[in-house]
Enzyme design. Structure first.
Site, PDB file in Angstrom:
ATOM      1  N   TYR A  85       6.172  -5.786  12.661  1.00  0.00           N
ATOM      2  CA  TYR A  85       4.940  -5.536  11.896  1.00  0.00           C
ATOM      3  C   TYR A  85       5.144  -6.013  10.466  1.00  0.00           C
ATOM      4  CZ  TYR A  85       0.735  -2.745  10.661  1.00  0.00           C
ATOM      5  OH  TYR A  85      -0.502  -2.316  10.269  1.00  0.00           O
ATOM      6  N   HIS A 105       4.498   1.022   0.114  1.00  0.00           N
ATOM      7  CA  HIS A 105       5.041   0.514   1.374  1.00  0.00           C
ATOM      8  C   HIS A 105       6.557   0.322   1.332  1.00  0.00           C
ATOM      9  CE1 HIS A 105       0.897  -0.263   2.541  1.00  0.00           C
ATOM     10  NE2 HIS A 105       1.356  -0.431   3.763  1.00  0.00           N
ATOM     11  N   TYR A 148       0.002  -0.704  -4.075  1.00  0.00           N
ATOM     12  CA  TYR A 148       0.030  -0.858  -2.614  1.00  0.00           C
ATOM     13  C   TYR A 148       1.445  -1.224  -2.160  1.00  0.00           C
ATOM     14  CZ  TYR A 148      -1.200  -2.612   2.035  1.00  0.00           C
ATOM     15  OH  TYR A 148      -1.271  -2.827   3.388  1.00  0.00           O
ATOM     16  N   TRP A 177      -1.613   9.018   6.132  1.00  0.00           N
ATOM     17  CA  TRP A 177      -1.339   7.717   5.489  1.00  0.00           C
ATOM     18  C   TRP A 177      -2.634   7.079   5.022  1.00  0.00           C
ATOM     19  CZ3 TRP A 177       2.656   5.273   3.458  1.00  0.00           C
ATOM     20  CH2 TRP A 177       2.557   3.909   3.186  1.00  0.00           C
ATOM     21  N   TRP A 178      -3.637   7.082   5.890  1.00  0.00           N
ATOM     22  CA  TRP A 178      -4.927   6.511   5.498  1.00  0.00           C
ATOM     23  C   TRP A 178      -5.477   7.220   4.262  1.00  0.00           C
ATOM     24  CZ3 TRP A 178      -7.804   6.417  10.845  1.00  0.00           C
ATOM     25  CH2 TRP A 178      -7.306   5.375  11.624  1.00  0.00           C
TER      26      TRP A 178
END
Length: 105
Positions: free
Chosen positions: A41, A22, A18, A77-78
């Site tokens: 963010y 990113h 993960y 992306w999802w």
């Protein structure tokens, strides 16, 4: 500016991958976020669980924030991330919105 925070959950053992995905996020996703008024963010890992994520973002409008989900980049992306996280049938991450209790500038 609207402050948003929410919780998400990783699948067991998924944090390292993960984090890799990113760093950095896709430039086109970064552009979609910025063009939809998203600022400041961040996503944090709860190390006690090694699965729970806390996300914080500031956005210019709730409508623009929600519109991100309808972009082609967000959908890709999802799909790219769904093997690492708890997700809904549309591949969006299962997220629990949090309510602000206190804020100071």
């Amino acid at each position: 500016m609207i402050r948003k925070s929410f919780l998400m959950t990783l699948k067991p053992g998924a944090f390292i991958e993960y984090q890799k995905r990113h760093n950095p996020i896709w430039p086109e996703l970064h552009e979609v976020l910025k063009s939809h008024g998203v600022h400041n963010y961040s996503i944090y890992l709860d190390r006690s669980s090694n699965r729970r994520l806390f996300a914080y973002a500031e956005t210019e409008s709730e409508e623009r924030w929600k519109a991100i989900a309808n972009t082609e980049v967000c959908r890709r992306w999802w799909s790219f991330m769904k093997d690492l996280m708890l997700t809904h049938d549309d591949d969006s991450p299962v997220a629990t919105d949090l309510s602000e209790v206190f804020h100071i500038d």
